[in-house]
Design a protein around this motif. Structure first.
Motif, PDB file in Angstrom:
ATOM      1  N   ALA A 305      23.270  14.333  81.587  1.00 32.74           N
ATOM      2  CA  ALA A 305      24.178  13.376  82.223  1.00 32.74           C
ATOM      3  C   ALA A 305      25.618  13.894  82.191  1.00 32.74           C
ATOM      4  CB  ALA A 305      24.082  12.029  81.518  1.00 32.74           C
ATOM      5  N   ALA A 306      26.014  14.501  81.055  1.00 28.71           N
ATOM      6  CA  ALA A 306      27.372  15.041  80.927  1.00 28.71           C
ATOM      7  C   ALA A 306      27.615  16.172  81.914  1.00 28.71           C
ATOM      8  CB  ALA A 306      27.601  15.518  79.492  1.00 28.71           C
ATOM      9  N   LEU A 307      26.546  16.931  82.179  1.00 30.24           N
ATOM     10  CA  LEU A 307      26.650  18.033  83.150  1.00 30.24           C
ATOM     11  C   LEU A 307      26.470  17.549  84.588  1.00 30.24           C
ATOM     12  CD1 LEU A 307      24.573  20.703  81.196  1.00 30.24           C
ATOM     13  CD2 LEU A 307      27.054  20.672  81.503  1.00 30.24           C
ATOM     14  N   ASN A 308      26.277  16.230  84.723  1.00 33.06           N
ATOM     15  CA  ASN A 308      26.090  15.610  86.044  1.00 33.06           C
ATOM     16  C   ASN A 308      24.883  16.192  86.777  1.00 33.06           C
ATOM     17  OD1 ASN A 308      26.826  13.688  87.961  1.00 33.06           O
ATOM     18  ND2 ASN A 308      28.073  15.147  89.127  1.00 33.06           N
ATOM     19  N   MET A 309      23.795  16.401  86.028  1.00 33.93           N
ATOM     20  CA  MET A 309      22.577  16.953  86.613  1.00 33.93           C
ATOM     21  C   MET A 309      21.585  15.829  86.895  1.00 33.93           C
ATOM     22  SD  MET A 309      22.163  20.332  84.185  1.00 33.93           S
ATOM     23  CE  MET A 309      20.765  21.018  85.058  1.00 33.93           C
ATOM     24  N   SER A 310      20.791  16.003  87.932  1.00 37.38           N
ATOM     25  CA  SER A 310      19.832  14.990  88.364  1.00 37.38           C
ATOM     26  C   SER A 310      18.719  14.803  87.347  1.00 37.38           C
ATOM     27  CB  SER A 310      19.237  15.394  89.716  1.00 37.38           C
ATOM     28  OG  SER A 310      18.111  14.615  90.030  1.00 37.38           O
ATOM     29  N   GLU A 311      18.108  13.602  87.355  1.00 35.45           N
ATOM     30  CA  GLU A 311      16.951  13.338  86.499  1.00 35.45           C
ATOM     31  C   GLU A 311      15.800  14.291  86.805  1.00 35.45           C
ATOM     32  OE1 GLU A 311      18.534  11.071  88.263  1.00 35.45           O
ATOM     33  OE2 GLU A 311      19.099   9.366  86.991  1.00 35.45           O
ATOM     34  N   PHE A 312      15.792  14.840  88.018  1.00 35.77           N
ATOM     35  CA  PHE A 312      14.721  15.759  88.402  1.00 35.77           C
ATOM     36  C   PHE A 312      14.755  17.054  87.599  1.00 35.77           C
ATOM     37  CE2 PHE A 312      13.814  13.063  91.956  1.00 35.77           C
ATOM     38  CZ  PHE A 312      12.516  13.379  92.314  1.00 35.77           C
ATOM     39  N   THR A 313      15.887  17.325  86.942  1.00 41.02           N
ATOM     40  CA  THR A 313      15.980  18.560  86.168  1.00 41.02           C
ATOM     41  C   THR A 313      15.385  18.417  84.769  1.00 41.02           C
ATOM     42  OG1 THR A 313      18.198  17.979  85.383  1.00 41.02           O
ATOM     43  CG2 THR A 313      18.053  19.305  87.394  1.00 41.02           C
ATOM     44  N   ILE A 314      15.118  17.165  84.342  1.00 35.04           N
ATOM     45  CA  ILE A 314      14.583  16.964  82.990  1.00 35.04           C
ATOM     46  C   ILE A 314      13.265  17.720  82.816  1.00 35.04           C
ATOM     47  CG2 ILE A 314      13.740  15.291  81.314  1.00 35.04           C
ATOM     48  CD1 ILE A 314      15.432  13.177  82.757  1.00 35.04           C
ATOM     49  N   ALA A 315      12.358  17.542  83.777  1.00 31.95           N
ATOM     50  CA  ALA A 315      11.015  18.126  83.664  1.00 31.95           C
ATOM     51  C   ALA A 315      11.045  19.656  83.617  1.00 31.95           C
ATOM     52  CB  ALA A 315      10.122  17.634  84.797  1.00 31.95           C
ATOM     53  N   PRO A 316      11.664  20.338  84.597  1.00 32.81           N
ATOM     54  CA  PRO A 316      11.651  21.806  84.538  1.00 32.81           C
ATOM     55  C   PRO A 316      12.438  22.367  83.366  1.00 32.81           C
ATOM     56  CG  PRO A 316      13.059  21.050  86.339  1.00 32.81           C
ATOM     57  CD  PRO A 316      12.306  19.855  85.841  1.00 32.81           C
ATOM     58  N   ASN A 342       7.108  10.074  79.238  1.00 38.20           N
ATOM     59  CA  ASN A 342       7.528   8.670  79.370  1.00 38.20           C
ATOM     60  C   ASN A 342       8.952   8.550  79.895  1.00 38.20           C
ATOM     61  OD1 ASN A 342       5.058   7.758  78.440  1.00 38.20           O
ATOM     62  ND2 ASN A 342       5.721   7.606  76.313  1.00 38.20           N
ATOM     63  N   ILE A 343       9.839   9.424  79.414  1.00 38.39           N
ATOM     64  CA  ILE A 343      11.232   9.390  79.863  1.00 38.39           C
ATOM     65  C   ILE A 343      11.339   9.773  81.331  1.00 38.39           C
ATOM     66  CG2 ILE A 343      13.479  10.507  79.583  1.00 38.39           C
ATOM     67  CD1 ILE A 343      12.904  10.731  76.641  1.00 38.39           C
ATOM     68  N   ILE A 344      10.602  10.799  81.726  1.00 41.36           N
ATOM     69  CA  ILE A 344      10.646  11.255  83.118  1.00 41.36           C
ATOM     70  C   ILE A 344      10.132  10.169  84.055  1.00 41.36           C
ATOM     71  CG2 ILE A 344       9.629  12.919  84.739  1.00 41.36           C
ATOM     72  CD1 ILE A 344       9.640  14.941  82.356  1.00 41.36           C
ATOM     73  N   ILE A 345       9.032   9.517  83.671  1.00 48.05           N
ATOM     74  CA  ILE A 345       8.476   8.450  84.502  1.00 48.05           C
ATOM     75  C   ILE A 345       9.412   7.247  84.544  1.00 48.05           C
ATOM     76  CG2 ILE A 345       6.582   6.788  84.700  1.00 48.05           C
ATOM     77  CD1 ILE A 345       4.736   8.974  83.573  1.00 48.05           C
ATOM     78  N   SER A 346      10.019   6.897  83.376  1.00 46.10           N
ATOM     79  CA  SER A 346      10.936   5.752  83.337  1.00 46.10           C
ATOM     80  C   SER A 346      12.215   6.006  84.130  1.00 46.10           C
ATOM     81  CB  SER A 346      11.288   5.404  81.886  1.00 46.10           C
ATOM     82  OG  SER A 346      11.986   6.470  81.268  1.00 46.10           O
ATOM     83  N   ALA A 347      12.517   7.279  84.386  1.00 47.29           N
ATOM     84  CA  ALA A 347      13.682   7.616  85.220  1.00 47.29           C
ATOM     85  C   ALA A 347      13.384   7.432  86.705  1.00 47.29           C
ATOM     86  CB  ALA A 347      14.126   9.046  84.950  1.00 47.29           C
ATOM     87  N   ILE A 352       3.124  12.657  89.147  1.00 49.29           N
ATOM     88  CA  ILE A 352       2.563  13.894  89.715  1.00 49.29           C
ATOM     89  C   ILE A 352       3.656  14.949  89.846  1.00 49.29           C
ATOM     90  CG2 ILE A 352       1.490  14.915  91.765  1.00 49.29           C
ATOM     91  CD1 ILE A 352       0.091  12.222  92.205  1.00 49.29           C
ATOM     92  N   PHE A 353       4.833  14.511  90.339  1.00 46.85           N
ATOM     93  CA  PHE A 353       5.962  15.440  90.460  1.00 46.85           C
ATOM     94  C   PHE A 353       6.422  15.904  89.084  1.00 46.85           C
ATOM     95  CE2 PHE A 353       7.320  13.194  94.638  1.00 46.85           C
ATOM     96  CZ  PHE A 353       6.361  13.915  95.339  1.00 46.85           C
ATOM     97  N   GLY A 354       6.461  14.970  88.117  1.00 40.96           N
ATOM     98  CA  GLY A 354       6.885  15.329  86.767  1.00 40.96           C
ATOM     99  C   GLY A 354       5.983  16.385  86.158  1.00 40.96           C
TER     100      GLY A 354
END
Length: 417
Positions: A305-316, A342-347, A352-354
């Motif tokens: 979040a501090a780096l202003n990165m999308s939630e989509f970057t959590i998984a990779p 759980n965090i990725i899905i809750s975001a 499937i993408f996660g």
């Protein structure tokens, strides 16, 4: 439990793995240390570790049954036949593409990436000797193709990611199909940047197999049956679990090849290979249980979040970091998906993408020297350790490219479809 405890436990595991202590025991000891340093009692630590193992037990059972298909492909000569046919059909003029495609296809149909490289290596070295290619070039071609195939295969890494996100295996495989195909061309591009001053392949580096191999169509039959069975759920609404689809595909393959007398040998070989993975997953389950119940994931989320990165970057990112820690696609995908699903899905990200992005991320650093893949592939291609180390930046670039393309594809799919 504090983040510092989980982090120090993970670091301790990494240090022990680097010092050649058994990876399973390293992660179990790291998990115990992480829990105690993190501020919980020994009893609570053990409970969280066992909980982590319980979470991945269904995937472990499915992985063990997948050994039937793997054993049939290797022991009947089907894997070797597929690789030899591709190289022969594409010819010397397209030798680079042929070697990349061979390991891509073998890994994509369910052969472990290290076994795929070992299987293709004698054929690749024989062709490379005539084409005056360096050993480094040949090895990078095989590894690159294998990484591309690994993100769409019914291998343990994909199985465990799908299981932890509680989504259909076939769907996870199909999401990464376009990134995997695009990755092949990225591999061919990256190979052109490889220095050409490495050691050339000589006739002493390989021996050509002389035994009779099954035809290409016989060889590919088992994986085709498996994919068709797995595809029945999204296509026709008929759900056939991988626990059944993978061994059925292996049995169908050996029947079509006509080597039923080798079934017992093939099953034993496949189970031996998968047992090693299953034991490794028990260790990864313990450390995943600790990480999942610590504040570490919150710090990672806050950092993104501090780096202003999308939630989509959590998984990779999770997949990449855990693959670096364990030097294993399977272990990396296991810890990342078990800890962050759980965090990725809750975001708001589709499971499937996660799973697909975690799987792609786990290819970024799975080749580091503290893992077995680094040494197995060096030995298979007769590459000296000094030259093998030089390939790490190129392998990482291939893995990063796959993770980036997969993430971009998932983001576009989620936004516009």
């Amino acid at each position: 439990m504090t983040a510092i405890g989980a982090l120090l436990g993970l670091i301790l595991s990494i240090v022990m793995i680097i010092r050649k202590i058994n990876p399973t025991y390293s992660m179990i000891l790291g998990a115990i240390a992480g829990g105690l340093i993190g501020g919980i009692s020994l009893t609570e630590t053990v409970t969280l570790m066992i909980g982590g193992i319980k979470d991945i037990t269904p995937a472990i059972i499915r992985i063990l049954t997948a050994g039937v298909l793997t054993g049939v492909l290797i022991k009947t000569g089907a894997a070797e036949s597929i690789a030899e046919t591709i190289v022969r059909k594409l010819g010397k003029t397209r030798v680079l593409f042929a070697l990349v495609l061979s390991t891509f296809l073998l890994t994509a149909i369910g052969v472990f990436i290290d076994v795929a490289v070992i299987t293709v290596a004698p054929i690749a070295l024989a062709v490379a000797e005539k084409s005056r290619l360096t050993k480094m070039t040949v090895l990078l071609e095989m590894i690159g193709g294998g990484k591309c195939g690994n993100i769409i295969s019914p291998n343990p890494n994909t199985l465990i990611a799908a299981e932890n996100f509680q989504v259909n295996l076939f769907s996870v495989m199909m999401v990464n199909l376009i990134p995997a195909l695009l990755g092949i061309f990225v591999v061919l591009l990256i190979i052109k940047w490889l220095p050409g001053n490495g050691e050339l392949v000589s006739k002493n580096d390989f021996s050509v197999s002389q035994h009779q191999l099954p035809s290409f169509f016989q060889s590919i039959s088992g994986p085709v049956v498996t994919v068709l069975l797995l595809g029945l759920r999204p296509i026709a609404g008929i759900s056939i679990d991988p626990l059944l689809a993978l061994p059925i595909g292996g049995i169908a393959g050996i029947l079509i090849i006509g080597k039923t007398n080798m079934l017992k040998e093939s099953v034993s070989f496949g189970l031996e290979k998968m047992s090693v993975v299953a034991i490794l997953l028990i260790g990864t389950g313990t450390i995943a249980g600790i990480i999942k119940n610590s504040d570490l994931k919150d710090y990672i989320l806050n950092g993104l979040a501090a780096l202003n990165m999308s939630e989509f970057t959590i998984a990779p990112v999770a997949g990449a970091l855990m693959s670096a820690a364990t030097a294993s696609t399977t272990a990396g995908a296991t810890i990342a998906s078990a800890s962050f699903a759980n965090i990725i899905i809750s975001a708001g990200i589709n499971g499937i993408f996660g799973a697909a992005m975690v799987n792609a991320g786990a290819t970024v650093f799975d080749h580091l020297p503290h893992g077995s893949f680094f040494h197995a592939t060096a030995g298979a291609s007769a590459v000296q350790i000094k030259e093998r180390l030089k390939l790490i930046p190129f392998e990482s670039l291939i893995g990063f490219s796959l993770a980036f393309i997969s993430t971009l594809y998932c983001w576009i799919s989620a936004m516009y479809f």
